[in-house]
Every structure is written in C-alpha cells, then in structure tokens.
Design a protein around this motif. Structure first.
Motif, short mmCIF file in Angstrom:
data_model
loop_
_atom_site.label_atom_id
_atom_site.label_comp_id
_atom_site.label_asym_id
_atom_site.label_seq_id
_atom_site.Cartn_x
_atom_site.Cartn_y
_atom_site.Cartn_z
N ARG A 18 -13.42 -2.08 -15.42
CA ARG A 18 -12.07 -2.16 -15.95
C ARG A 18 -11.18 -1.09 -15.27
N ILE A 19 -11.76 0.08 -15.06
CA ILE A 19 -11.00 1.15 -14.39
C ILE A 19 -10.65 0.73 -12.96
N ASP A 20 -11.62 0.14 -12.27
CA ASP A 20 -11.35 -0.39 -10.92
C ASP A 20 -10.22 -1.41 -10.97
N GLY A 21 -10.30 -2.28 -11.96
CA GLY A 21 -9.28 -3.32 -12.10
C GLY A 21 -7.90 -2.71 -12.28
N GLU A 22 -7.81 -1.69 -13.10
CA GLU A 22 -6.52 -1.04 -13.34
C GLU A 22 -6.00 -0.37 -12.07
N ARG A 23 -6.95 0.25 -11.35
CA ARG A 23 -6.57 0.94 -10.12
C ARG A 23 -6.04 -0.08 -9.09
N ASN A 24 -6.75 -1.21 -8.98
CA ASN A 24 -6.31 -2.26 -8.04
C ASN A 24 -4.94 -2.81 -8.43
N ARG A 25 -4.78 -3.03 -9.72
CA ARG A 25 -3.52 -3.58 -10.20
C ARG A 25 -2.37 -2.62 -9.87
N ALA A 26 -2.58 -1.33 -10.13
CA ALA A 26 -1.54 -0.32 -9.85
C ALA A 26 -1.24 -0.27 -8.35
N ALA A 27 -2.30 -0.35 -7.52
CA ALA A 27 -2.10 -0.31 -6.06
C ALA A 27 -1.31 -1.53 -5.60
N LEU A 28 -1.59 -2.69 -6.20
CA LEU A 28 -0.88 -3.92 -5.84
C LEU A 28 0.60 -3.84 -6.23
N VAL A 29 0.88 -3.35 -7.42
CA VAL A 29 2.28 -3.25 -7.87
C VAL A 29 3.03 -2.25 -6.98
N ALA A 30 2.38 -1.11 -6.67
CA ALA A 30 3.03 -0.11 -5.82
C ALA A 30 3.31 -0.67 -4.43
N ALA A 31 2.34 -1.40 -3.86
CA ALA A 31 2.52 -1.99 -2.52
C ALA A 31 3.62 -3.06 -2.56
N ALA A 32 3.61 -3.89 -3.59
CA ALA A 32 4.61 -4.96 -3.70
C ALA A 32 6.01 -4.36 -3.82
N ARG A 33 6.11 -3.33 -4.61
CA ARG A 33 7.39 -2.67 -4.81
C ARG A 33 7.96 -2.17 -3.49
N ARG A 34 7.10 -1.52 -2.71
CA ARG A 34 7.51 -0.95 -1.42
C ARG A 34 7.89 -2.08 -0.45
N LEU A 35 7.03 -3.10 -0.37
CA LEU A 35 7.28 -4.19 0.58
C LEU A 35 8.47 -5.06 0.18
N PHE A 36 8.63 -5.35 -1.12
CA PHE A 36 9.78 -6.14 -1.57
C PHE A 36 11.07 -5.38 -1.23
N ASP A 37 11.04 -4.05 -1.41
CA ASP A 37 12.22 -3.23 -1.08
C ASP A 37 12.54 -3.31 0.41
N ASP A 38 11.49 -3.14 1.23
CA ASP A 38 11.69 -3.05 2.68
C ASP A 38 11.96 -4.41 3.31
N ARG A 39 11.22 -5.45 2.84
CA ARG A 39 11.26 -6.71 3.56
C ARG A 39 11.69 -7.89 2.71
N GLY A 40 12.13 -7.62 1.49
CA GLY A 40 12.64 -8.69 0.64
C GLY A 40 11.56 -9.34 -0.20
N PRO A 41 11.99 -10.10 -1.23
CA PRO A 41 11.05 -10.67 -2.19
C PRO A 41 10.21 -11.83 -1.64
N ASP A 42 10.45 -12.22 -0.36
CA ASP A 42 9.66 -13.31 0.23
C ASP A 42 8.48 -12.81 1.06
N THR A 43 8.29 -11.49 1.09
CA THR A 43 7.17 -10.91 1.83
C THR A 43 5.87 -11.66 1.52
N PRO A 44 5.10 -12.07 2.56
CA PRO A 44 3.83 -12.77 2.30
C PRO A 44 2.92 -11.96 1.38
N LEU A 45 2.34 -12.62 0.39
CA LEU A 45 1.47 -11.92 -0.57
C LEU A 45 0.25 -11.34 0.13
N ASN A 46 -0.15 -11.98 1.23
CA ASN A 46 -1.26 -11.49 2.04
C ASN A 46 -0.98 -10.05 2.51
#
Lengths: 187, 187
Positions: B11-39
C-alpha cells in the motif's frame, strides 16, 4: 424614378441595402449567434440573397461590417463623453459601454476566420488601437482633474474591463465588478 | 523486505507511485499541455504504464487528481494566511495565488471531458465552494480590521480575480491589474 433621370439613385439604393443588411445581421447575430443563416439576414433586411452576396461575399465580410459599426459607435460615444462636464463619470460610462461591447460581441469576434492573409489580426489591431486611443483620452482628462490616480494606465483599465467581460456574468454583476475597479483607479 | 514481513508495504508503494504520477502529470501538463501522452507521464514518474492505468483508468482521472491537489494547496495557503498578522496583506497574497492558479490551470480544467454523468459539474462546484469559503474567511478578517470596505463580497473578488486570469496576460501585468483591484476594495 429611372436611373437615367437620377444617376445617383442606384448608389443610394446600394447604400440603403447595405445599411439594412448590417442592421439585420447585427440584430440576428446578437439574438441567434454568429452562425445565423445568411438567408435569414437577407429576409430580415428585405433584400434578395443576390444583393446580400453582392455587398458581402462571405460571412466574414458581414461580421467585419457589424463589428466595425460597433467599434465606430463606441468611438462616437467616447467623442461625446470627451465633452462631458464630469471627466471621471465620463470615463466610467465609457468603460461600462466597453465591457458590454466585449461581453456581447466576443462570440462574433471569435467567429471571424483566422485566414492565412493575417487580415483578422490586422483588423483586431486596428479596432484595439481605436479603443485604446479613446480610453487614453478619457483617462487623460480624468487624471488632469485629479479624479484618477496618476499611475493608472489606459492599457490596465482596458485589460481589467476585458477581464470583467470575459467572466460572462449577468449585466448587474458586471456593473458591480466595474464599481470595484472604479474605486481602484479613483484618487 | 517482503510483503509478508510488512503487510503495509504494497500500500505504501502504491501511495508513493500515485504521488509520483500526480507530480509528473502536474509538471508535464504545465509544460506541454493537458494532451501530453500518458506514456510520457509514466516514464517521468518512473513507473510502468500498467501501474499508471491501475491508479488512473482515464486521462480525466489524472487531470482530476492534479487539479484536486492544486485546490488543496491553495486551500492550505489560505489556512496559513488566516493566521498572518496583516489580514489585508493576507487577502491580497491569496488572491494573487488564486489568479495564478486560474491562469495556469484553465486549459487543464477545460480539458476535463463534460460527461453525461455530471461529474465535471459536481467537481467544479466542489472546488468552487472550497475556494469561495477560503476567500470569504480571508475577506471577513480583513473587513473586521476595517482594511476592506464592508460592502465588498467574496464572490465579487473571485470574479474579478478570475477575469484578470482570463486576460492571459504575463504575470507582471496580472499583478498590476490585481493592484488596481486591491485599491478598489481597500477602505
């Protein structure tokens, strides 16, 4: 009266038709949006479709005519207000007219196709220059009587008024927001 | 450490992964827009695609997570500012953060699909309630020390701040406009 007896008559008819078309388009674009069938515009103006297309080859031409008329009226209002006795009241009145213009005509401006010839950009720049010049004159006058703080710039007032219009709130709310802004630029 | 020796580890791993995904998405959506490939988001977060899709079944789910985090941070800022010594300065600081939030996240909010289940509307209403409540508390405090005129309402301040953000001007201009508004609500 035949064209022979009065050689200017066809041109006068043409001007009358053009004015009727612009008036009808303005009303219909306001009521039913910028996609209103041009056929309906011709019917409302009481002219044949062919006459409409002779004056306005494309929908964009008609939109430009409507928008240009709006800007002219806003500018005519500014000229009148530049002779008003209370410069602060005059500025505030013009800003409300500007907010209402942007709020009502935003969809129309957006409906202008962004063609590769850069025509839209040129028109937007021309309209912006007219409105900016008018705002600056009204502001200068209000600042001359110390009714508006000296550091306020016309470009900021227009940006604030534009932002207020973009909220798409009802007219009484737009007025309330402008009221706060008016307090903000007053001395 | 095997899951057997510490049953909470997955569960801790899951939380860590989730936080890392949200942080990465936030950065990429800001830099490259909300259409950034999820990959690309998965790669930036250092997790497998399958992990991303386990946490966020759709792009909309990821956008909601990013936006929710933004709103939480804005709300945490409000809570801190409610304890600040200068209530007028606190209100003004929060409004600037709100303007920047709307200016930066508008495209993201627009990218949320308007599904038939009304989910988007419900989320927008929830976020709006949080921000409105925070603005109201900061405003109450500034009005209690007579730093802000008593007739000013939180809903007007948020609308003005929203309008300023919608102008899409650079940050220094947004600050200049907010400065005029601040003069407008001050006593």
């Amino acid at each position: 009266m035949s064209p022979e007896s009065n050689p200017r008559a066809p041109r006068i008819d043409g001007e009358r038709n053009r004015a009727a078309l612009v008036a009808a388009a303005r009303r219909l674009f306001d009521d039913r949006g910028p996609d209103t069938p041009l056929n309906d515009v011709a019917v409302a103006a009481g002219v044949a479709n062919a006459t409409l297309y002779r004056h306005f080859a494309t929908r964009a031409d008609l939109i430009v005519a409507v928008y240009t008329q709006e800007v002219s009226e806003l500018s005519a209002l500014a000229k009148r207000l530049l002779r008003a006795t209370d410069p602060a009241q005059a500025l505030s009145e013009w800003l409300l007219a500007f907010v209402r213009h942007v709020a009502a005509k935003r969809d129309l401006a957006q409906a202008l196709p962004d063609t590769r010839d850069g025509r839209r950009g040129t028109l937007f720049a021309e309209w912006h220059t007219i409105m900016h010049t008018d705002a600056e004159r009204l502001l200068d006058r209000a600042q001359a009587v110390h009714a508006v703080r000296s550091e306020i710039r016309a470009t900021d007032l227009l940006a604030l008024a534009n932002g207020i219009a973009l909220t798409r709130l009802p007219d009484d709310r737009l007025q309330a927001l402008l009221h706060v802004v008016r307090h903000g630029y007053a001395t």
